[in-house]
Design an enzyme around this catalytic site. Structure first.
Site, short mmCIF file in Angstrom:
data_model
loop_
_atom_site.label_atom_id
_atom_site.label_comp_id
_atom_site.label_asym_id
_atom_site.label_seq_id
_atom_site.Cartn_x
_atom_site.Cartn_y
_atom_site.Cartn_z
CG MET A 148 48.31 41.95 26.35
SD MET A 148 50.13 42.33 27.33
CE MET A 148 49.49 42.54 28.83
CG HIS A 177 39.71 41.76 26.50
ND1 HIS A 177 39.82 41.03 27.69
CD2 HIS A 177 40.62 42.59 26.41
CE1 HIS A 177 41.04 41.40 27.96
NE2 HIS A 177 41.71 42.31 27.43
CB VAL A 183 33.46 46.61 31.04
CG1 VAL A 183 32.32 45.54 31.59
CG2 VAL A 183 33.10 46.97 29.62
NE ARG A 206 49.35 43.10 34.84
CZ ARG A 206 49.80 43.84 33.75
NH1 ARG A 206 48.82 44.54 33.28
NH2 ARG A 206 50.82 43.64 33.12
#
Lengths: 281, 281
Positions: free
Chosen positions: B30, B37, B176, B187
């Protein structure tokens, strides 16, 4: 022509074919093939290098009390017919491989599945969309072929392919009929000789609808009443539904305008038959 | 590195690559990328010829009153980070293209989605499975990569891939963490400095569970009580859920045995954080 039962094997065969640059056409069926299926296979063969038929009587799309157990099955007969029509591979998965213990994933198309057969057969379309999504992933065809006889199924599957961005083209081919107009269906086998004689009344009622529209009638209620009277004149026929709907959302129409779908489901004893035609003004 | 917004364009690019025999790795996100990521991207790059990241804040997986509107978005920043990690293509579809008017098709995984985040966020996993099914069909990767931080999501997606016979391998890579143990999450940006200071309590509570198990404790209730006490000692922390479940069905355990998942969700003000670890006896 090969007959393959294992999911992994069919995947590997198709992968090899596609790596060689071949195109794959796919005709999903529940078997007990008839000329309707074979016309799909012949079209698939004319448009693709390799044609797969799947034969799977999908338990998920049958409701309680429906005909899952007695649905006709005859692989030997199907094999000969498929071969004669140019099929290259018959995929015959086992239910235990398609839905192993703990199976939990379902595909749903909303709205389009609410009326017509969706109303008569709760859960039916969830079964259809789920199994077809699985079969599409297993066979990964370039093109897939379905019959117009199952008009709602065709629209629901088109919607699923479009909404989920599935990488294939879906084609809907015309209903194939017996000489007396009865739409070909594996379920016609259930009819006794008296019922078989009366069964063309479905198509006759659809032709009556078309004729009334051609004569200027625009009121679906009047057309429906005429169709119902005709169907009820057939011995043993009980109307399950009879609807005139638009061809996008399958919503009942208040008046005949543009392209409409006239769809009927009729029961003869425990046998439920469906049929439909388009009318256009 | 290309940035592609059009669904058809990404399909065509991938088709060309695959026709050339290249393998495709895929990291759905997202956006507002972080090291979690990027570690997925680097692994994808080491295992595939071509790596695609999708960035799509999926409205379908957010509930009413959740943070869809304020979810952090920064494509310019994401583009640089993705490029630096070896990404070859960023796919940034528009919501109006993913869910055009009349969109109606949904993928559901039953049972696995009932507990944990599924209980706290009704409809969330339907949104996740539906968008990931779409993205998989659009990108058709050989391999896809997700983070262990979203443990339930990972299991649900593995189940979907298996059940629907999707032709790809799904990999779950370790969470991670920041130096103080806080699991990386887009977030985390919501946290004010006081909350940020307290947030590592999630991971601390998980380590406490592991320590208690190592010391011989086998009662999930006692472990849970200890974790809860620890979490509640953090200023502003409110437990959303705190569960010890099996790793197959995600069902709460009566006693610690074999491999278990310890999972927590904690709210700091309006910010909801999740984390988990495995414990094994």
């Amino acid at each position: 022509m090969q007959v393959v039962r294992e999911l992994d094997v069919v995947k590997e065969i198709i992968r090899d074919l596609k790596n060689k640059g071949m195109t794959v056409g796919f005709v999903p069926t529940m078997g007990f093939l008839h000329e309707g299926h074979l016309s799909l296979v012949r079209t698939a063969k004319s448009e693709n290098d390799f044609v797969v038929i799947s034969i799977f009587v999908n338990p998920l799309q049958f409701g309680v009390g429906e005909d899952f157990e007695r649905y006709p099955r005859d692989l030997e007969r199907d094999r000969e017919l498929a071969d004669s029509a140019g099929c290259d591979l018959i995929f015959v998965p086992a239910a235990k491989d398609m839905y192993p213990p703990g199976y939990a994933t379902f595909v749903d198309v909303d709205r389009l599945t609410e009326g017509l057969c969706g109303a008569s057969r709760p859960g039916h379309f969830r079964g259809v969309t789920t199994v077809v999504a699985k079969l599409f992933n297993l066979v990964s065809p370039h093109k897939a072929y379905f019959g117009q006889k199952d008009a709602q199924q065709a629209l629901v599957l088109k919607k699923m392919v479009q909404d989920l961005n599935m990488d294939l083209d879906l084609f809907i081919l015309p209903t194939v009929r017996e000489a007396d107009g009865l739409a070909m269906s594996s379920r016609n086998k259930y009819l006794n000789s008296g019922e078989r004689e009366e069964a063309p009344v479905l198509y006759k009622s659809l032709l009556l609808a078309r004729e009334l529209v051609a004569r200027g009638e625009r009121d679906p209620l009047i057309i429906g009443k005429n169709m119902e009277d005709l169907i009820c004149s057939a011995r043993g026929a009980v109307v399950d539904y009879l609807e005139i709907v638009d061809t996008e959302e399958l919503k009942p129409l208040k008046s005949i305008k543009g392209r409409c779908l006239v769809a009927v489901a009729v029961k003869f004893g425990t046998t439920r038959l469906i049929d439909n035609i388009f009318v256009e003004v």
